[in-house]
Design an enzyme around this catalytic site. Structure first.
Site, mmCIF file in Angstrom:
data_model
loop_
_atom_site.group_PDB
_atom_site.id
_atom_site.type_symbol
_atom_site.label_atom_id
_atom_site.label_comp_id
_atom_site.label_asym_id
_atom_site.label_seq_id
_atom_site.Cartn_x
_atom_site.Cartn_y
_atom_site.Cartn_z
ATOM 1 N N SER A 11 -34.180 -44.437 -36.830
ATOM 2 C CA SER A 11 -33.986 -43.069 -36.335
ATOM 3 C C SER A 11 -32.777 -42.384 -36.956
ATOM 4 O O SER A 11 -32.160 -41.522 -36.341
ATOM 5 C CB SER A 11 -33.858 -43.091 -34.812
ATOM 6 O OG SER A 11 -32.746 -43.893 -34.448
ATOM 7 N N GLY A 12 -32.418 -42.766 -38.193
ATOM 8 C CA GLY A 12 -31.398 -42.018 -38.926
ATOM 9 C C GLY A 12 -32.039 -40.803 -39.586
ATOM 10 O O GLY A 12 -33.200 -40.460 -39.294
ATOM 11 N N THR A 43 -26.500 -42.981 -40.216
ATOM 12 C CA THR A 43 -26.303 -41.530 -40.363
ATOM 13 C C THR A 43 -25.214 -41.045 -39.418
ATOM 14 O O THR A 43 -24.344 -40.252 -39.794
ATOM 15 C CB THR A 43 -27.626 -40.784 -40.060
ATOM 16 O OG1 THR A 43 -28.610 -41.229 -40.979
ATOM 17 C CG2 THR A 43 -27.460 -39.274 -40.148
ATOM 18 N N GLN A 47 -19.265 -39.746 -42.691
ATOM 19 C CA GLN A 47 -18.186 -38.767 -42.497
ATOM 20 C C GLN A 47 -18.275 -37.586 -43.459
ATOM 21 O O GLN A 47 -18.310 -36.430 -43.092
ATOM 22 C CB GLN A 47 -16.831 -39.450 -42.717
ATOM 23 C CG GLN A 47 -16.453 -40.448 -41.665
ATOM 24 C CD GLN A 47 -15.073 -41.035 -41.930
ATOM 25 O OE1 GLN A 47 -14.433 -40.739 -42.931
ATOM 26 N NE2 GLN A 47 -14.624 -41.868 -41.032
ATOM 27 N N GLY A 49 -20.156 -35.823 -46.148
ATOM 28 C CA GLY A 49 -20.960 -34.623 -46.175
ATOM 29 C C GLY A 49 -22.303 -34.825 -46.823
ATOM 30 O O GLY A 49 -22.750 -35.951 -47.037
ATOM 31 N N GLU A 115 -16.027 -34.336 -53.697
ATOM 32 C CA GLU A 115 -15.831 -35.794 -53.632
ATOM 33 C C GLU A 115 -15.880 -36.331 -55.047
ATOM 34 O O GLU A 115 -16.165 -35.596 -56.003
ATOM 35 C CB GLU A 115 -16.898 -36.433 -52.732
ATOM 36 C CG GLU A 115 -16.702 -36.063 -51.269
ATOM 37 C CD GLU A 115 -17.616 -36.813 -50.323
ATOM 38 O OE1 GLU A 115 -17.728 -38.036 -50.453
ATOM 39 O OE2 GLU A 115 -18.221 -36.171 -49.463
ATOM 40 N N ASP A 222 -32.454 -55.423 -41.870
ATOM 41 C CA ASP A 222 -33.769 -55.754 -41.290
ATOM 42 C C ASP A 222 -34.954 -55.329 -42.160
ATOM 43 O O ASP A 222 -35.880 -56.098 -42.389
ATOM 44 C CB ASP A 222 -33.925 -55.101 -39.908
ATOM 45 C CG ASP A 222 -32.808 -55.488 -38.965
ATOM 46 O OD1 ASP A 222 -32.274 -56.597 -39.089
ATOM 47 O OD2 ASP A 222 -32.449 -54.667 -38.105
ATOM 48 N N HIS A 243 -17.148 -49.025 -50.775
ATOM 49 C CA HIS A 243 -16.397 -47.771 -50.641
ATOM 50 C C HIS A 243 -14.942 -48.120 -50.907
ATOM 51 O O HIS A 243 -14.419 -49.086 -50.331
ATOM 52 C CB HIS A 243 -16.557 -47.189 -49.241
ATOM 53 C CG HIS A 243 -16.144 -45.754 -49.161
ATOM 54 N ND1 HIS A 243 -14.833 -45.362 -49.283
ATOM 55 C CD2 HIS A 243 -16.856 -44.618 -49.026
ATOM 56 C CE1 HIS A 243 -14.761 -44.035 -49.199
ATOM 57 N NE2 HIS A 243 -15.988 -43.563 -49.047
ATOM 58 N N ARG A 289 -17.130 -44.357 -57.546
ATOM 59 C CA ARG A 289 -16.695 -45.368 -56.573
ATOM 60 C C ARG A 289 -16.556 -46.779 -57.137
ATOM 61 O O ARG A 289 -15.668 -47.522 -56.751
ATOM 62 C CB ARG A 289 -17.705 -45.437 -55.429
ATOM 63 C CG ARG A 289 -17.560 -44.313 -54.503
ATOM 64 C CD ARG A 289 -18.527 -44.425 -53.372
ATOM 65 N NE ARG A 289 -18.357 -43.216 -52.589
ATOM 66 C CZ ARG A 289 -19.143 -42.834 -51.622
ATOM 67 N NH1 ARG A 289 -20.173 -43.574 -51.285
ATOM 68 N NH2 ARG A 289 -18.915 -41.734 -50.970
ATOM 69 N N HIS A 351 -20.381 -50.697 -48.497
ATOM 70 C CA HIS A 351 -20.732 -49.387 -47.948
ATOM 71 C C HIS A 351 -22.223 -49.065 -48.024
ATOM 72 O O HIS A 351 -22.783 -48.542 -47.076
ATOM 73 C CB HIS A 351 -19.942 -48.339 -48.738
ATOM 74 C CG HIS A 351 -20.041 -46.954 -48.213
ATOM 75 N ND1 HIS A 351 -19.687 -46.617 -46.932
ATOM 76 C CD2 HIS A 351 -20.468 -45.793 -48.797
ATOM 77 C CE1 HIS A 351 -19.860 -45.309 -46.750
ATOM 78 N NE2 HIS A 351 -20.358 -44.795 -47.864
ATOM 79 N N ARG A 386 -23.964 -45.267 -56.472
ATOM 80 C CA ARG A 386 -24.355 -43.978 -55.868
ATOM 81 C C ARG A 386 -23.258 -42.920 -55.958
ATOM 82 O O ARG A 386 -22.086 -43.215 -55.711
ATOM 83 C CB ARG A 386 -24.712 -44.214 -54.394
ATOM 84 C CG ARG A 386 -25.040 -42.936 -53.660
ATOM 85 C CD ARG A 386 -25.687 -43.200 -52.322
ATOM 86 N NE ARG A 386 -24.784 -43.716 -51.324
ATOM 87 C CZ ARG A 386 -23.905 -42.990 -50.655
ATOM 88 N NH1 ARG A 386 -23.758 -41.698 -50.901
ATOM 89 N NH2 ARG A 386 -23.140 -43.549 -49.739
ATOM 90 N N SER A 391 -26.475 -39.741 -50.061
ATOM 91 C CA SER A 391 -27.352 -40.607 -49.253
ATOM 92 C C SER A 391 -28.056 -39.828 -48.140
ATOM 93 O O SER A 391 -29.236 -40.048 -47.876
ATOM 94 C CB SER A 391 -26.571 -41.778 -48.671
ATOM 95 O OG SER A 391 -25.497 -41.319 -47.910
ATOM 96 N N LEU A 392 -27.341 -38.933 -47.482
ATOM 97 C CA LEU A 392 -27.991 -38.138 -46.434
ATOM 98 C C LEU A 392 -29.061 -37.247 -47.066
ATOM 99 O O LEU A 392 -30.157 -37.059 -46.525
ATOM 100 C CB LEU A 392 -26.954 -37.288 -45.689
ATOM 101 C CG LEU A 392 -25.890 -38.069 -44.890
ATOM 102 C CD1 LEU A 392 -24.809 -37.128 -44.358
ATOM 103 C CD2 LEU A 392 -26.515 -38.833 -43.735
#
Ligand code: SIN
Length: 522
Positions: A11-12, A43, A47, A49, A115, A222, A243, A289, A351, A386, A391-392
């Site tokens: 449910s992210g 999610t 932090q 964005g 970033e 999982d 990270h 990163r 991360h 990444r 990712s979002l």
């Protein structure tokens, strides 16, 4: 048995994006999550964005940044899809539909942040809790405007497949096919069958299998393990991103210090005050990163530092810090560090999984009726490393695309499916929590010490040997003990660790976040 058109596991943002788009297309959608409440997800912890679009920005420029961060292993098609569709979906779904409260300037324009490795300021944020604002806005919208059924405290155990869970022995000659999932109902202590015409894995990441991680407690790998057991291909599993900046404090459990802190001007320094990143990369503290994490590791191991410092106080006004980073400010203050006055001690931690279940550009896996989206999936978008704040966006875009593809293929998917077998309970005794805890400790240490930031053939061989042994022990234990959430997660975590260790062992080439000290850099 619970039946539906589409079963979403997780449910992210990726799971909710699929669920919402599918519901709007008229499907009967069920979401299951192992959290006690639906917002428990990776999610919710994010932090920094989500990439949108900056001034003087273009899809081509975003593609270039994604490809550069990915260290030559990115799938350019995935980068193109995200760069071309991402900003439109952010606008349509997050800004206009679910109304995420992204920060704005006094002028009314969005307050875009920066970033590492981004060419322009193009990232939307909601203070320093962007993921939480997105997750909760999406959930609120879904709860108020849809009849999507959300089942909490359900831990998915295994995918139901035609080959493994239907009686006809000739099914093994047919292509792999998914029929849903078995899930453990934590409150009622029983296993339920969720049966669907299409199943979407959106189970998030795996950081918890390492000793130090930014991920929440549910990130136990999982979905990777369930897919692997069902015979679905995982790719790029060696690319586990660290990270660079998490708080170094004995009580803080690797609290994330967002990359946007560096985006707003903070500089990494050694405890002696040396801005060391200038020696490692032309972008200094805003390098990709993988580069920053390895540089910190090198400084720490060569000079014996326990941490390095992230200095924001010298570059940003105290009031501006409190306004821009209220959550980070408060959390550090709770641990005795006033980030408006002093630098923050930081170390890298695990991360993000750049690899995962292989999918095409529509979230389709190699198994019929099975889709995967978000961190558990691998479209190749992230290559070997990444780019921050993608990712979002990835979850939003590919979640939406999976729903579109299910609609396109509905004639093919909407056929009679056989009823999968009921769960057979073989549990004889209650598992001893002390054994489960110790196995978790063992797993986390193996992964951290042998499959961590710096890898060698010897370390990886040892990891595979130890993990195989642990896997065997726990499979035996799993068959005889009564089910618990912790046991299911442990079984998944060990298998996921083994898959990563094997991938890292096979790939002798250092690239992006997979660094083999004993081989040539690409
Ligand atoms: C961060 O805020 O640094 C995390 C964002 C991301 O992982 O993209």
């Amino acid at each position: 048995m619970i039946t539906c058109d589409i079963l979403v596991i997780g449910s992210g943002i990726a799971g909710l994006s699929t669920a919402l788009a599918a519901y709007e297309k008229g499907f009967d959608v069920v979401v299951i999550t192992k959290g006690e409440s639906p917002e428990e997800s990776n999610t919710d912890n994010a932090q920094g964005g989500i990439v949108y679009k900056g001034e003087e920005d273009s899809p081509e420029l975003l593609i270039k940044d994604i490809l550069e961060a990915g260290a030559g292993a990115t799938n350019p098609e995935a980068a193109r899809v995200v760069a071309e569709e991402g900003p439109r979906l952010v606008e349509e779904i997050l800004i206009k539909k679910v109304k995420v409260p992204f920060n704005k300037r006094e002028s009314g324009e969005f307050d875009l942040t920066e970033e590492g490795a981004h060419s322009v300021r193009r990232i939307l944020h909601a203070d320093d809790l962007t993921g939480r604002a997105i997750e909760r806005s999406m959930l609120r919208y879904i709860q108020n405007h849809t009849s999507i059924r959300i089942y909490t405290s359900r831990v998915a155990i295994d995918l139901l497949t035609l080959q493994h869970h239907c009686k006809n022995p000739t099914n093994v000659y047919k292509p792999l096919e998914c029929l849903g999932a078995y899930a453990y109902n934590v409150k009622e202590k029983k296993v339920e069958r969720f049966v669907a015409k299409a199943t979407v894995l959106a189970t998030g990441g795996l950081g918890q299998i390492f000793l130090h991680t930014t991920n929440p407690k549910g990130a136990t790998g999982d979905g990777f393990a369930m897919a692997y057991r069902a015979g679905v291909r995982l790719i790029n599993m060696e690319y586990v991103q660290f990270h660079p900046t998490t708080l170094y404090h004995k009580d803080a459990k690797r609290f994330l210090i967002s990359e946007s802190v560096r985006g707003e001007g903070a500089i990494l320094k050694t405890p002696d005050g040396d801005p060391f990143m200038e020696r490692y990369h032309p972008l200094g503290s805003l390098a990709p990163r993988d580069v920053v994490s390895r540089a910190i590791h090198e400084e720490m191991t060569e000079k014996g530092y326990k941490y390095v410092l992230l200095d924001l106080a010298s570059y940003m006004d105290a009031e501006a810090i409190k306004k821009r980073f209220p959550h980070i400010y408060e959390t550090c203050l709770k641990h005795g560090i006033d980030i408006t006055k002093e630098p923050i001690p930081v170390v890298p931690a695990v991360h993000f999984a750049c690899g995962g279940v292989k999918t095409n550009m529509w979230g389709e896996t190699e198994m019929k009726r099975l889709f995967a989206v978000g961190e558990v999936a691998c479209t190749g978008l992230h290559g070997a490393n990444r780019l921050a704040s993608t990712s979002l966006l990835e979850g939003l875009v590919f979640g939406n695309r999976a729903a579109r593809r299910i609609e396109e293929k509905w004639n093919e998917l909407n056929t009679e499916i056989p009823e999968p077998a009921e769960w057979v309970d073989t549990g004889e005794y209650d598992p001893d929590p002390a054994l489960i805890n110790q196995d978790w400790i063992t797993l986390k240490h193996i992964m951290w010490n042998y499959v961590g930031l710096v890898r060698t053939e010897k370390r990886l061989k040892r990891a595979i040997y130890d993990l195989r042994h642990l896997w065997w022990e726990v499979e035996e234990f799993y068959r005889k003990a009564k089910l618990t959430k912790e046991l299911i997660e442990l079984r998944n975590g060990i298998l996921t660790g083994l898959v990563i260790a094997r991938a890292a062992y096979r790939n002798r080439e250092s690239r992006g976040c997979h660094y083999r000290k004993d081989s040539q850099k690409s």
